[in-house]
Design an enzyme around this catalytic site. Structure first.
Site, PDB file in Angstrom:
ATOM      1  CG  HIS A  14       2.230  -6.952   5.845  1.00 24.42           C
ATOM      2  ND1 HIS A  14       2.388  -5.714   6.219  1.00 24.42           N
ATOM      3  CD2 HIS A  14       0.862  -7.133   6.149  1.00 24.42           C
ATOM      4  CE1 HIS A  14       1.360  -5.106   6.876  1.00 24.42           C
ATOM      5  NE2 HIS A  14       0.456  -5.993   6.654  1.00 24.42           N
ATOM      6  CG  HIS A  16      -3.640  -8.177   8.469  1.00 26.62           C
ATOM      7  ND1 HIS A  16      -3.616  -7.477   9.584  1.00 26.62           N
ATOM      8  CD2 HIS A  16      -2.965  -7.730   7.439  1.00 26.62           C
ATOM      9  CE1 HIS A  16      -2.758  -6.390   9.426  1.00 26.62           C
ATOM     10  NE2 HIS A  16      -2.477  -6.220   7.995  1.00 26.62           N
ATOM     11  CE  LYS A  99       2.900  -2.543  10.645  1.00 25.96           C
ATOM     12  NZ  LYS A  99       1.898  -3.146   9.740  1.00 25.96           N
ATOM     13  CG  HIS A 136       0.638   1.241   8.353  1.00 22.39           C
ATOM     14  ND1 HIS A 136      -0.405   0.228   7.842  1.00 22.39           N
ATOM     15  CD2 HIS A 136       0.052   2.686   7.894  1.00 22.39           C
ATOM     16  CE1 HIS A 136      -1.219   1.007   7.240  1.00 22.39           C
ATOM     17  NE2 HIS A 136      -0.930   2.293   7.308  1.00 22.39           N
ATOM     18  CG  HIS A 174       1.445  -2.091   3.590  1.00 17.69           C
ATOM     19  ND1 HIS A 174       1.690  -0.718   4.141  1.00 17.69           N
ATOM     20  CD2 HIS A 174       0.817  -2.506   4.553  1.00 17.69           C
ATOM     21  CE1 HIS A 174       1.486  -0.579   5.187  1.00 17.69           C
ATOM     22  NE2 HIS A 174       0.690  -1.811   5.709  1.00 17.69           N
ATOM     23  CG  ASP A 247      -1.566  -5.509   3.978  1.00 14.28           C
ATOM     24  OD1 ASP A 247      -2.066  -5.979   5.158  1.00 14.28           O
ATOM     25  OD2 ASP A 247      -1.845  -4.087   3.922  1.00 14.28           O
TER      26      ASP A 247
HETATM   27  C1  NCD Z   1      -5.080  -4.057   7.390  1.00 13.95           C
HETATM   28  C2  NCD Z   1      -6.365  -4.865   8.313  1.00 13.95           C
HETATM   29  O1  NCD Z   1      -7.435  -4.883   7.712  1.00 13.95           O
HETATM   30  O2  NCD Z   1      -5.846  -5.293   9.582  1.00 13.95           O
HETATM   31  N1  NCD Z   1      -5.797  -3.535   6.541  1.00 13.95           N
HETATM   32  C3  NCD Z   1      -5.345  -2.907   5.149  1.00 13.95           C
HETATM   33  O3  NCD Z   1      -6.332  -2.301   4.433  1.00 13.95           O
HETATM   34  N2  NCD Z   1      -4.211  -3.300   4.803  1.00 13.95           N
HETATM   35  C4  NCD Z   1      -4.385  -3.048   8.152  1.00 13.95           C
HETATM   36  C5  NCD Z   1      -3.213  -2.614   7.294  1.00 13.95           C
HETATM   37  O4  NCD Z   1      -1.993  -3.483   7.215  1.00 13.95           O
HETATM   38  O5  NCD Z   1      -3.063  -1.553   7.333  1.00 13.95           O
HETATM   39 ZN    ZN Z   2      -1.444  -5.056   6.832  1.00 14.12          ZN
END
Ligand code: NCD
Ligand code: ZN
Length: 348
Positions: A14, A16, A99, A136, A174, A247
């Site tokens: 996971h 970003h 997702k 999520h 998460h 995450d």
């Molecule tokens: C994530 C993001 O910033 O894209 N933020 C987070 O707090 N984890 C989005 C997410 O996974 O919820």
């Molecule tokens: Zn995330």
């Protein structure tokens, strides 16, 4: 004393990576240690079609010249998603999963799902074709206390979806509560959960006691210590349904250090040393490799990585950069709040 620990090269289930200048700044931080990562599709606009996923994959690869890294792409589920496009993209190997964001649950989730009935045919097509669903798991009902939103989601949304869609493989992402851990443990092997680096380390006091610390704010928000302990226990248990999904979610510092700061902790840079320290402190270093390199690949039906990663234990604490500089601004690196003695040995 120097000790070393050599593992199967890990995966991050996971992650970003964003786009543009931020992508260019953060992608090498993950590719340095991880062989593959499940790439979140919450760009603006989101990655919805197979063609968009393929073009995003190419932008990621362009940001990583020469790196041995495989992005595992995902599609953002909307009420207008086309089941045929999803299934075709999965068959073609362009995506690893889809997702589901409840609309409004977190960063860039406005296009997410409001009426879960609207996506039922898509979920059925995914179950039939073996496309995993990453979830999520938080309700967005403003009446529900933010610390209860994950537990309520299990009862109100996740369990009904799973009952209505037999055969759908689901990753509860998460997880932050003992409730979610217990739900996964009680389920059959079609349900798994990712656990982040930071939720293994911080509880809600880290965010709120003695001053508000925006770099520990993420969604789902960290809970009480009893929940953190449940996550640590699950990660160390050897149960193959729990695996790492960092995450790691970069936001430039001004967007975090603000009157309304963004959610997300940036852990890509130091996740592996931090986890080695944590697992060592828990007397379970031998459980690190399955958690970071075996369970996730097995659940996704991917081969385990042929490569290796070596961590070295130093006598003195290792210093990590407090922040990295990116073309989109500085990004603060997660501070575990304890000394870390491990570093990844870079190939020479
Ligand atoms: C994530 C993001 O910033 O894209 N933020 C987070 O707090 N984890 C989005 C997410 O996974 O919820
Ligand atoms: Zn995330």
């Amino acid at each position: 004393m120097t000790r070393s620990l050599t593992l199967t090269r890990p995966d991050d289930f996971h992650l970003h990576l964003r786009d543009g200048a931020m992508l260019a700044g953060v992608a090498p931080e993950t590719a340095r240690h991880f062989a593959r990562a499940i790439i979140m599709p919450n760009l603006v606009p989101p990655v919805v079609t197979g063609a968009q996923a393929d073009s995003y994959r190419q932008r990621i690869m362009a940001a990583l010249p020469g790196a041995a890294f495989t992005p595992l792409m995902t599609l953002y589920l909307t009420e207008a998603s086309d089941p045929a496009d999803i299934v075709a993209a999965h068959r073609a190997g362009m995506i690893a999963a889809v997702k589901l964001y409840p609309a409004g649950a977190t960063t860039n989730s406005d296009s997410g799902v409001r009426r879960f009935d609207a996506v039922r045919p898509t979920l059925e097509a995914m179950a039939e074709a073996g496309v995993p669903l990453c979830v999520h798991g938080e309700v967005t009902d403003p009446e529900i206390d933010i610390f209860d939103r994950e537990a309520v989601f299990i009862d109100r949304v996740l369990d009904p979806i799973r009952r209505a869609t037999p055969g759908l493989r689901v990753i509860m992402e998460h997880v932050t509560t003992a409730d979610a851990v217990a739900y996964v443990q009680a389920a059959a092997s079609d349900l798994a959960a990712t656990i982040t680096t930071h939720h293994l380390i911080i509880n809600r006091n880290h965010i709120l006691a003695g001053g508000i610390r925006p770099h520990y704010y993420c969604l789902p928000v960290a809970k009480r210590e009893i929940h953190r302990r449940a996550l640590v226990h699950a990660a160390l248990s050897g149960d193959a349904r729990f695996f790492l999904g960092t995450d790691s979610a970069p936001h430039a510092d001004p967007a975090k250090e603000s009157a309304c700061g963004c959610a997300g902790c940036f852990t890509a840079t130091n996740t592996m040393p931090i986890l080695a320290e944590l697992f060592e402190r828990e007397g379970a270093l031998d459980r690190l490799e399955p958690f970071v390199a075996h369970h996730g690949a097995d659940f996704y039906g991917l081969p385990r990585n042929p490569g290796r990663l070596t961590l070295m234990r130093q006598a003195e604490p290792v210093r990590f950069p407090a922040r990295i500089e990116t073309g989109a601004g500085p990004v603060t690196v997660f501070d575990p709040g304890f000394a870390v003695h491990w570093r990844v040995s870079e190939p020479v």
